[in-house]
Design a protein around this motif. Sequence first.
Motif, PDB file in Angstrom:
ATOM      1  N   LYS A 166       0.837  -1.216   0.000  1.00 36.55           N
ATOM      2  CA  LYS A 166       0.000   0.000   0.000  1.00 36.55           C
ATOM      3  C   LYS A 166       0.870   1.265   0.000  1.00 36.55           C
ATOM      4  N   SER A 167       1.810   1.323   0.950  1.00 34.83           N
ATOM      5  CA  SER A 167       2.654   2.527   1.045  1.00 34.83           C
ATOM      6  C   SER A 167       3.495   2.694  -0.209  1.00 34.83           C
ATOM      7  N   SER A 168       3.944   1.579  -0.754  1.00 33.84           N
ATOM      8  CA  SER A 168       4.773   1.641  -1.960  1.00 33.84           C
ATOM      9  C   SER A 168       3.973   2.160  -3.149  1.00 33.84           C
ATOM     10  N   SER A 220       7.357  -0.049   7.571  1.00 33.62           N
ATOM     11  CA  SER A 220       5.933  -0.330   7.741  1.00 33.62           C
ATOM     12  C   SER A 220       5.252   0.858   8.408  1.00 33.62           C
ATOM     13  N   THR A 221       3.997   1.028   8.026  1.00 37.25           N
ATOM     14  CA  THR A 221       3.226   2.199   8.430  1.00 37.25           C
ATOM     15  C   THR A 221       2.712   2.011   9.840  1.00 37.25           C
ATOM     16  N   ILE A 222       2.809   3.055  10.652  1.00 40.51           N
ATOM     17  CA  ILE A 222       2.251   3.012  12.008  1.00 40.51           C
ATOM     18  C   ILE A 222       0.966   3.824  11.990  1.00 40.51           C
ATOM     19  N   TRP A 265      -5.388   8.363   2.413  1.00 40.17           N
ATOM     20  CA  TRP A 265      -5.058   7.762   3.710  1.00 40.17           C
ATOM     21  C   TRP A 265      -4.493   6.370   3.481  1.00 40.17           C
ATOM     22  N   ASP A 266      -3.240   6.228   3.828  1.00 37.94           N
ATOM     23  CA  ASP A 266      -2.518   4.961   3.696  1.00 37.94           C
ATOM     24  C   ASP A 266      -2.542   4.300   5.068  1.00 37.94           C
ATOM     25  N   THR A 267      -3.308   3.221   5.201  1.00 34.66           N
ATOM     26  CA  THR A 267      -3.480   2.608   6.528  1.00 34.66           C
ATOM     27  C   THR A 267      -2.415   1.538   6.780  1.00 34.66           C
ATOM     28  N   ALA A 268      -2.347   1.094   8.046  1.00 25.04           N
ATOM     29  CA  ALA A 268      -1.259   0.197   8.454  1.00 25.04           C
ATOM     30  C   ALA A 268      -1.477  -1.249   8.025  1.00 25.04           C
TER      31      ALA A 268
HETATM   32 MG    MG Z   1       2.437   0.725   4.772  1.00 20.33          MG
END
Ligand code: MG
Length: 170
Positions: A19-21, A37-39, A60-63
């Motif tokens: 997702k973040s990528s 990794s997303t917090i 919104w990029d969730t964890a």
């Molecule tokens: Mg992430």
Amino acid sequence: GNNNINAKLVLLGDMGAGKSSLVLRFVKGQFLEFQESTIGAAFFSQTLAVNDATVKFEIWDTAGQERYHSLAPMYYRGAAAAIIVYDITSTDSFARAKKWVLELQKQGNPNMVTALAGNKADLEDKRKVTAEEARAYAEENDLFFMETSAKTAINVNDIFYEIARKLPRA
Ligand code: MG
Ligand code: GDP
């Protein structure tokens, strides 16, 4: 009419699916082999011109971890669009994506434009989820489907562009 559209978009899916990528690729044109990794969740914005409109995505990029699950409704509630991401090399991540689809069908905005992204499409030799299986699932559930790669950038701008095209016009 007013052709400037603000659209809240949420990314959901298993931790590690990319997702973040995908967001980093879309917003900054970059890719990191060791993406942190997303917090909780992270916020980004990016504007796209589509036909006669300018769409400003508020992303919104969730964890993705189960322990943050109770926070997810804060991010998908009121969202105009969602991208549910899985990793084509992980059947677990595809199962998790299906759970997110069910949750959005039950609790999400009924007009939400929802995309299913089979990410890491560059890892063909490690593939566990076929495109045919995912496409059939997406059709049954009224999602649009693309396989993406944040690493090679395949279909990344395209999926956001397709969402922007499908958003209701004011
Ligand atoms: Mg992430
Ligand atoms: P998230 O937890 O869903 O946000 O996943 P991340 O964006 O943190 O990505 C998890 C790991 O997968 C990182 O090491 C990324 O570099 C890697 N990754 C993400 N997208 C891709 C992709 O399209 N191809 C490949 N080969 N690796 C990817």
